[in-house]
Design a protein around this motif. Structure first.
Motif, PDB file in Angstrom:
ATOM      1  N   ARG A 291       0.907  -1.414  -0.073  1.00 48.04           N
ATOM      2  CA  ARG A 291      -0.063   0.105  -0.024  1.00 48.04           C
ATOM      3  C   ARG A 291       0.858   1.210   0.014  1.00 48.04           C
ATOM      4  NH1 ARG A 291      -4.273  -0.842  -2.182  1.00 48.04           N
ATOM      5  NH2 ARG A 291      -5.889  -1.809  -1.388  1.00 48.04           N
ATOM      6  N   ALA A 292       2.030   1.183   0.646  1.00 46.93           N
ATOM      7  CA  ALA A 292       2.877   2.482   0.919  1.00 46.93           C
ATOM      8  C   ALA A 292       3.434   2.749  -0.436  1.00 46.93           C
ATOM      9  CB  ALA A 292       3.738   2.253   1.861  1.00 46.93           C
ATOM     10  N   SER A 293       3.780   1.526  -1.309  1.00 48.38           N
ATOM     11  CA  SER A 293       4.552   1.315  -2.427  1.00 48.38           C
ATOM     12  C   SER A 293       3.568   2.159  -3.492  1.00 48.38           C
ATOM     13  CB  SER A 293       5.030   0.338  -2.967  1.00 48.38           C
ATOM     14  OG  SER A 293       5.968  -0.298  -1.904  1.00 48.38           O
ATOM     15  N   LEU A 294       2.440   1.654  -3.593  1.00 43.00           N
ATOM     16  CA  LEU A 294       1.410   1.974  -4.251  1.00 43.00           C
ATOM     17  C   LEU A 294       1.158   3.726  -4.160  1.00 43.00           C
ATOM     18  CD1 LEU A 294      -1.284  -0.838  -4.510  1.00 43.00           C
ATOM     19  CD2 LEU A 294       0.366  -0.219  -6.280  1.00 43.00           C
ATOM     20  N   GLY A 295       0.861   3.859  -3.033  1.00 46.19           N
ATOM     21  CA  GLY A 295       0.813   5.413  -2.461  1.00 46.19           C
ATOM     22  C   GLY A 295       1.669   6.104  -2.982  1.00 46.19           C
ATOM     23  N   LEU A 296       2.762   5.821  -3.024  1.00 53.78           N
ATOM     24  CA  LEU A 296       4.046   6.506  -3.393  1.00 53.78           C
ATOM     25  C   LEU A 296       3.838   6.777  -5.064  1.00 53.78           C
ATOM     26  CD1 LEU A 296       6.602   8.138  -3.102  1.00 53.78           C
ATOM     27  CD2 LEU A 296       7.840   6.148  -2.882  1.00 53.78           C
ATOM     28  N   LEU A 297       3.760   5.641  -5.762  1.00 59.48           N
ATOM     29  CA  LEU A 297       3.521   5.676  -7.005  1.00 59.48           C
ATOM     30  C   LEU A 297       2.465   6.718  -7.690  1.00 59.48           C
ATOM     31  CD1 LEU A 297       3.916   1.949  -8.467  1.00 59.48           C
ATOM     32  CD2 LEU A 297       5.634   3.999  -8.951  1.00 59.48           C
ATOM     33  N   SER A 298       1.283   6.643  -6.800  1.00 61.56           N
ATOM     34  CA  SER A 298       0.175   7.302  -6.960  1.00 61.56           C
ATOM     35  C   SER A 298       0.491   8.809  -7.004  1.00 61.56           C
ATOM     36  CB  SER A 298      -1.064   7.181  -6.107  1.00 61.56           C
ATOM     37  OG  SER A 298      -1.604   5.671  -6.558  1.00 61.56           O
ATOM     38  N   LEU A 299       1.172   9.385  -5.819  1.00 64.01           N
ATOM     39  CA  LEU A 299       1.576  10.576  -5.743  1.00 64.01           C
ATOM     40  C   LEU A 299       2.454  11.210  -6.721  1.00 64.01           C
ATOM     41  CD1 LEU A 299       1.514  13.034  -3.792  1.00 64.01           C
ATOM     42  CD2 LEU A 299       3.430  11.869  -2.777  1.00 64.01           C
ATOM     43  N   VAL A 300       3.439  10.361  -7.033  1.00 61.79           N
ATOM     44  CA  VAL A 300       4.408  10.806  -8.077  1.00 61.79           C
ATOM     45  C   VAL A 300       3.616  10.981  -9.526  1.00 61.79           C
ATOM     46  CG1 VAL A 300       6.235  10.073  -9.487  1.00 61.79           C
ATOM     47  CG2 VAL A 300       6.563   9.650  -7.015  1.00 61.79           C
ATOM     48  N   ALA A 301       2.738   9.807  -9.804  1.00 65.93           N
ATOM     49  CA  ALA A 301       1.954   9.664 -11.030  1.00 65.93           C
ATOM     50  C   ALA A 301       1.025  10.819 -11.191  1.00 65.93           C
ATOM     51  CB  ALA A 301       1.184   8.318 -11.289  1.00 65.93           C
ATOM     52  N   GLY A 302       0.206  11.129 -10.109  1.00 67.80           N
ATOM     53  CA  GLY A 302      -0.685  12.296 -10.046  1.00 67.80           C
ATOM     54  C   GLY A 302       0.215  13.644 -10.307  1.00 67.80           C
ATOM     55  N   ALA A 303       1.206  13.818  -9.592  1.00 66.60           N
ATOM     56  CA  ALA A 303       1.776  14.959  -9.727  1.00 66.60           C
ATOM     57  C   ALA A 303       2.229  15.163 -11.229  1.00 66.60           C
ATOM     58  CB  ALA A 303       3.238  15.115  -8.944  1.00 66.60           C
TER      59      ALA A 303
END
Length: 402
Positions: free
Chosen positions: A258-270
């Motif tokens: 979940r933490a890895s997916l959250g980081l990917l989501s944050l980077v991709a969203g930015a």
């Protein structure tokens, strides 16, 4: 996203016949970036839902679904949080706006989607109004998030607390279906992120270096998710609905994923926001109909699925599935956001039933469900546009403006 001004507190009622918005797109301080982001995000959500039935047939399709899922819905929820920021002189949670813009549409679509589901399944079954069906989880979660705005604005470090709450939810053996609790807690950090966003945060994404590297960042996220696609296609991961016990993994593993997916989501969203045009485009005005697109696109998609078209072998490849269904999804999103569709379906998305449930608005406040939505803290530039409206935005009459 500028600070609220005296003009921000001025309330104007839209024309009930034409749906014209007196707060025009040319108003000072208007930031088309957020209208662009609303429509682009919801259009990609439609794409992901359209590709989803074929995700198990092709790894590239699965990676495309996971990549879009990584940032589209998080961006959508973050924008909701940004628009829910309290404004001086107004309560943090507007009860009238919650009823007219969230609660009543939820009840309408909860009943509608359950009836359609029973018709497609050919059987009648009792259903609960508190257990969301298909897309209605978002409205139920939004209702809960909006109710908790005063709590998050009172905390010293709200985002850190929201992340801890979301992380702790994975330790539960199973969360109840009521109130869409799994998704409500899983997406909570994104809503709180919107609450704490400030203009200088968004300004960072507009820097030339960030925009230059944004395509490479999205490509890297796609590559990572392509490698992880077989394991992450479990609906519990993709849809944010599974705890560690439900996904049959130890809690530390769940937390790490979940933490890895959250980081990917944050980077991709930015990266996604950095790539969007900051000025007006042909589709900027469509952002005002985000809720129409989100709530209504499930109905034609269910009919397409019931038709059996997904069983066609020729569509079980990325080079056919992605362009064909992608074109269909984007066309569907645009059609549902155009003024004729908005006017046709406004009785569902913004039903006047809410007017019979509420007291008369205070003097100076607009009347009606649409007027109540117009009065809330909404547009991130401080001019009062709600995050979702049941009427077309300016610039959609006749040919779209460039």
């Amino acid at each position: 996203m500028s600070a609220p001004t005296a003009a921000a507190d001025r309330t104007e009622t839209p024309d009930p016949d034409t749906g014209a918005d007196p707060d025009t797109a040319e108003a000072p301080g208007r930031q088309p970036l957020f209208d662009n982001a609303k429509f682009a995000a919801v259009a990609l959500v439609v794409c992901a839902h359209t590709w989803m039935p074929l995700a198990g047939a092709d790894r590239t399709v699965a990676a495309a679904v996971l990549t879009v899922a990584a940032f589209a819905m998080p961006v959508f929820v973050t924008l909701c949080g940004r628009f829910a920021q309290p404004r001086p002189g107004r309560p943090a949670v507007d009860g009238r706006r919650l009823v007219t813009g969230v609660a009543v549409p939820y009840l309408v679509f909860q009943v509608l989607y359950n009836l359609v589901g029973m018709a497609l399944e050919g059987r009648f079954a009792p259903f609960s109004l508190l257990e969301p069906r298909w897309l209605t989880w978002f409205l139920l979660s939004l209702f809960v998030w909006r109710l908790t705005v005063p709590l998050w604005t009172a905390l010293r470090h709200p985002l850190a607390v929201a992340v801890l709450v979301a992380a702790a939810s994975g330790a539960a053996r199973a969360l109840p279906e009521e109130l869409a609790l799994s998704r409500t807690l899983a997406f909570l950090p994104w809503f709180v992120l919107g609450l704490v966003l400030r203009p200088h945060h968004v300004a960072l994404l507009r820097r030339p270096a960030v925009r230059r590297w944004a395509p490479a960042v999205l490509a890297a996220v796609f590559a990572v998710l392509w490698l992880a696609a077989p394991e992450l296609l479990n609906p519990g991961w993709v849809e944010y609905t599974g705890s560690a016990a439900q996904l049959h993994v130890p809690y530390p593993v769940w937390l790490a994923v979940r933490a890895s997916l959250g980081l990917l989501s944050l980077v991709a969203g930015a990266a996604f926001l950095a790539l969007l045009p900051e000025g007006r485009t042909r589709w900027t005005a469509l952002g005002a109909a985000s809720l129409h697109v989100y709530l209504l696109h499930g109905l034609p998609l269910k009919l397409v699925q019931a038709s059996g078209v997904y069983h066609a072998r020729v569509l079980h490849h990325a080079w056919t599935a992605l362009p064909l269904f992608g074109t269909f999804a984007l066309t569907l999103a645009v059609v549902l956001a155009l003024p004729p569709a908005v006017r046709l379906f406004t009785p569902l998305v913004g039903p006047r039933l809410a007017d019979r449930l509420l007291k008369a608005p205070p003097e100076g406040e607009p009347r009606g469900a649409r007027g109540a939505a117009q009065s809330g803290s909404g547009r991130p530039d401080g001019h009062g546009r709600p995050e979702f409206t049941g009427r077309p935005a300016p610039g959609l009459r006749g040919s779209p403006r460039p």
